[in-house]
Each structure stands twice: as C-alpha cells, then as structure tokens.
Design a protein around this motif. Structure first.
Motif, PDB file in Angstrom:
ATOM      1  N   GLU A 207       0.835  -1.200   0.000  1.00 59.07           N
ATOM      2  CA  GLU A 207       0.000   0.000   0.000  1.00 59.07           C
ATOM      3  C   GLU A 207       0.870   1.250   0.000  1.00 59.07           C
ATOM      4  N   ALA A 208       0.248   2.391  -0.284  1.00 58.79           N
ATOM      5  CA  ALA A 208       0.977   3.649  -0.379  1.00 58.79           C
ATOM      6  C   ALA A 208       1.633   4.010   0.950  1.00 58.79           C
ATOM      7  N   LEU A 209       2.854   4.516   0.853  1.00 62.73           N
ATOM      8  CA  LEU A 209       3.523   5.045   2.036  1.00 62.73           C
ATOM      9  C   LEU A 209       2.738   6.220   2.603  1.00 62.73           C
ATOM     10  N   ALA A 210       2.648   6.284   3.912  1.00 63.82           N
ATOM     11  CA  ALA A 210       1.949   7.388   4.575  1.00 63.82           C
ATOM     12  C   ALA A 210       2.753   7.815   5.798  1.00 63.82           C
ATOM     13  N   PRO A 211       3.862   8.543   5.602  1.00 61.01           N
ATOM     14  CA  PRO A 211       4.692   8.945   6.742  1.00 61.01           C
ATOM     15  C   PRO A 211       3.911   9.822   7.723  1.00 61.01           C
ATOM     16  N   SER A 212       4.207   9.663   9.003  1.00 62.59           N
ATOM     17  CA  SER A 212       3.534  10.473  10.022  1.00 62.59           C
ATOM     18  C   SER A 212       3.957  11.943   9.947  1.00 62.59           C
ATOM     19  N   ASP A 213       5.136  12.201   9.403  1.00 63.33           N
ATOM     20  CA  ASP A 213       5.630  13.563   9.246  1.00 63.33           C
ATOM     21  C   ASP A 213       5.292  14.062   7.843  1.00 63.33           C
ATOM     22  N   PRO A 214       4.401  15.047   7.692  1.00 62.39           N
ATOM     23  CA  PRO A 214       4.000  15.518   6.364  1.00 62.39           C
ATOM     24  C   PRO A 214       5.131  16.186   5.595  1.00 62.39           C
ATOM     25  N   ALA A 215       6.216  16.529   6.277  1.00 59.31           N
ATOM     26  CA  ALA A 215       7.358  17.133   5.592  1.00 59.31           C
ATOM     27  C   ALA A 215       8.169  16.104   4.802  1.00 59.31           C
ATOM     28  N   LEU A 216       7.967  14.820   5.092  1.00 60.02           N
ATOM     29  CA  LEU A 216       8.702  13.777   4.374  1.00 60.02           C
ATOM     30  C   LEU A 216       8.092  13.572   2.994  1.00 60.02           C
ATOM     31  N   LYS A 217       8.936  13.571   1.997  1.00 60.38           N
ATOM     32  CA  LYS A 217       8.468  13.495   0.623  1.00 60.38           C
ATOM     33  C   LYS A 217       8.224  12.051   0.189  1.00 60.38           C
ATOM     34  N   ILE A 218       7.306  11.922  -0.753  1.00 57.72           N
ATOM     35  CA  ILE A 218       7.066  10.653  -1.440  1.00 57.72           C
ATOM     36  C   ILE A 218       7.462  10.862  -2.902  1.00 57.72           C
ATOM     37  N   PRO A 219       8.279   9.993  -3.481  1.00 59.85           N
ATOM     38  CA  PRO A 219       8.758   8.722  -2.933  1.00 59.85           C
ATOM     39  C   PRO A 219       9.817   8.878  -1.832  1.00 59.85           C
ATOM     40  N   HIS A 220       9.939   7.828  -1.054  1.00 60.17           N
ATOM     41  CA  HIS A 220      11.043   7.672  -0.112  1.00 60.17           C
ATOM     42  C   HIS A 220      12.273   7.371  -0.970  1.00 60.17           C
ATOM     43  N   MET A 221      13.146   8.331  -1.093  1.00 60.70           N
ATOM     44  CA  MET A 221      14.281   8.194  -2.009  1.00 60.70           C
ATOM     45  C   MET A 221      15.568   8.581  -1.309  1.00 60.70           C
ATOM     46  N   GLY A 222      16.541   7.688  -1.350  1.00 62.24           N
ATOM     47  CA  GLY A 222      17.851   7.969  -0.788  1.00 62.24           C
ATOM     48  C   GLY A 222      18.278   6.934   0.244  1.00 62.24           C
ATOM     49  N   TRP A 223      19.305   7.279   0.991  1.00 57.53           N
ATOM     50  CA  TRP A 223      19.902   6.354   1.951  1.00 57.53           C
ATOM     51  C   TRP A 223      19.134   6.361   3.264  1.00 57.53           C
ATOM     52  N   ASN A 224      18.957   5.170   3.828  1.00 57.52           N
ATOM     53  CA  ASN A 224      18.304   5.046   5.118  1.00 57.52           C
ATOM     54  C   ASN A 224      18.902   3.843   5.847  1.00 57.52           C
ATOM     55  N   ALA A 225      18.787   3.863   7.168  1.00 60.99           N
ATOM     56  CA  ALA A 225      19.419   2.838   8.000  1.00 60.99           C
ATOM     57  C   ALA A 225      18.507   1.630   8.184  1.00 60.99           C
ATOM     58  N   LEU A 226      19.114   0.463   8.218  1.00 66.70           N
ATOM     59  CA  LEU A 226      18.390  -0.779   8.481  1.00 66.70           C
ATOM     60  C   LEU A 226      18.320  -1.046   9.980  1.00 66.70           C
ATOM     61  N   ASP A 227      17.156  -1.474  10.426  1.00 65.14           N
ATOM     62  CA  ASP A 227      16.946  -1.843  11.821  1.00 65.14           C
ATOM     63  C   ASP A 227      16.566  -3.318  11.871  1.00 65.14           C
ATOM     64  N   PHE A 228      17.397  -4.125  12.509  1.00 65.98           N
ATOM     65  CA  PHE A 228      17.102  -5.549  12.666  1.00 65.98           C
ATOM     66  C   PHE A 228      17.926  -6.108  13.815  1.00 65.98           C
ATOM     67  N   GLU A 229      17.523  -7.248  14.302  1.00 68.77           N
ATOM     68  CA  GLU A 229      18.244  -7.911  15.381  1.00 68.77           C
ATOM     69  C   GLU A 229      19.422  -8.683  14.800  1.00 68.77           C
ATOM     70  N   PRO A 230      20.621  -8.539  15.369  1.00 68.88           N
ATOM     71  CA  PRO A 230      21.751  -9.348  14.905  1.00 68.88           C
ATOM     72  C   PRO A 230      21.399 -10.834  14.955  1.00 68.88           C
ATOM     73  N   GLY A 231      21.815 -11.552  13.938  1.00 64.34           N
ATOM     74  CA  GLY A 231      21.508 -12.972  13.867  1.00 64.34           C
ATOM     75  C   GLY A 231      20.106 -13.275  13.370  1.00 64.34           C
ATOM     76  N   ARG A 232      19.424 -12.254  12.898  1.00 60.16           N
ATOM     77  CA  ARG A 232      18.019 -12.407  12.479  1.00 60.16           C
ATOM     78  C   ARG A 232      17.870 -13.368  11.313  1.00 60.16           C
ATOM     79  N   HIS A 233      18.857 -13.368  10.386  1.00 64.03           N
ATOM     80  CA  HIS A 233      18.763 -14.224   9.195  1.00 64.03           C
ATOM     81  C   HIS A 233      20.165 -14.445   8.647  1.00 64.03           C
ATOM     82  N   PRO A 234      20.469 -15.646   8.113  1.00 67.19           N
ATOM     83  CA  PRO A 234      21.820 -15.917   7.604  1.00 67.19           C
ATOM     84  C   PRO A 234      22.272 -14.962   6.498  1.00 67.19           C
ATOM     85  N   VAL A 235      21.352 -14.499   5.651  1.00 66.07           N
ATOM     86  CA  VAL A 235      21.730 -13.596   4.567  1.00 66.07           C
ATOM     87  C   VAL A 235      22.256 -12.270   5.107  1.00 66.07           C
TER      88      VAL A 235
END
Length: 214
Positions: free
Chosen positions: A115-143
């Motif tokens: 579904e369409a992105l709907a950021p809570s901050d209206p200042a954030l532009k669509i599309p979501h374009m550029g670099w962003n950080a990944l959030d995950f638990e270490p060991g989450r998946h072998p890849v």
C-alpha cells in the motif's frame, strides 16, 4: 553456481546482474549470471533474482505476459525450493495483493499487502528516495550475517509491504514510521531497497544470499 536474473520487462536488469556477478567474484565463488525469461533456464537455476521497477500492476502483468514464465518461477521456487531474491517491486510481488492504482493479486508467497507510504511527518516526501538505515536484530537471518544493524542502503519507492506474519519481517527502516525493508521465509528473501545501488552493504548482502543454504 547458475544465477538467473528474471527478464519480464522491468528495468534495472543489467545493473542487478552486474551486481550479483561482482559479489560472486568478490566472494571467490564461481558463478554464471544470466538475464533470461526462458522457463527452462529458470527451472535449471541455482539462484533466482527478480528485480522490479515501476508500478506493481505493470510488473505483475509483465510476469504473467511472458509465455510460461510465471509457471516456471512458481515451480522452481515453491516446489523445488530454489533460493529466490526479490528486489524493490520484485519483493513487493511476493505479497498477497498490491493496491497501486487498483487491486492486483501478487504471488502470495509471503502474506501481506502493498500500500501507499503514509509517513507520520508531512514534511517527508514521497517517494522515499535515498539512503536510510536498516533496523534488525543481529543474527536475524543468515543472509544478513555480513551486515550490521544501522547500515545504510538505498531506497526508491512510494509503496511498501505490510506482512501478515511478523516472523516474515526481517528488517525495517524509519521513514515517518516503520517501513518494511527486508522480508523472508523458507527459501525466499526480498529487499525493498536496491542492493545493487547500496555499494558495499549491498554487495555483502548479495554475497550472503549466494552463500545461503536454506
């Protein structure tokens, strides 16, 4: 290793193929990377890659429009267990359905909705374009073994996937709320971001996929 990048009329095929060939070479793996829509090559592949750019419905139509392609892909992935990597819309197509312009059935290999992105901050532009950080638990998946939480990857998208089963959500990013970044189950993995545009982090992720034995 025989890697097939699936050609179904979507863009970015050659750059994806080049990235997978480079990652294999850097990891010391003997690999042949082909861009193909040939069902026989898809069924014979050791690894399958489905890139995707554009609208969900258009990508699904391209997949269905190539003679025997969707059937061969389903046979290879769901019956034979060939490891599969979906990129951007190629990841979104794993979902049950997409809601871009109209409701379009997905492959339904990972239950969820796109579904369409709907950021809570209206200042954030669509599309979501550029670099962003990944959030995950270490060991989450072998890849993800070669990737650190907080590593930055490159996104370009206006729609995002929400999975039905939280176990299938492997990593997120923050863009005015939590956005699905990586999904996976069994022999499937998909990234909303573009690993082929994500420099060293993307190469490590691809190498992790090539080493993976689901």
């Amino acid at each position: 290793m025989n890697i097939v990048v699936i050609d179904y009329g979507s863009g970015n095929l050659r750059s994806a193929a080049k990235a997978f060939a480079h990652a294999a070479d850097e990891a010391g793996m003997a690999a042949e990377v082909l861009v193909s829509a040939d069902p026989a090559r898809i069924l014979a592949a050791d690894r399958l890659v489905l890139p995707g750019q554009g609208a969900f419905a258009d990508c699904r139509a391209g997949l269905d429009g190539a003679d025997g392609l969707a059937e061969a892909l389903t046979e290879a992935v769901t019956t034979r267990g060939t490891p599969f990597f979906g990129i951007c819309v190629g990841m979104q197509l794993l979902a049950t359905s997409g809601f871009e312009h109209r409701v379009t059935p997905g492959l339904d290999w990972i239950g969820g909705r796109v579904e369409a992105l709907a950021p809570s901050d209206p200042a954030l532009k669509i599309p979501h374009m550029g670099w962003n950080a990944l959030d995950f638990e270490p060991g989450r998946h072998p890849v993800l073994a070669g990737v650190e939480p907080g590593a930055h990857v490159y996104f370009v998208h206006s729609y995002a996937m929400t999975v039905d089963d939280p176990a299938h959500l492997l990593a997120t990013a923050d863009y005015g709320g939590r956005v699905t970044a990586i999904v996976g189950r069994d022999n499937l993995i998909g990234t909303q971001f573009h690993p082929e545009k994500s420099q060293a982090v993307g190469q490590r992720l691809i190498a992790g996929f090539l080493r993976w034995r689901p």
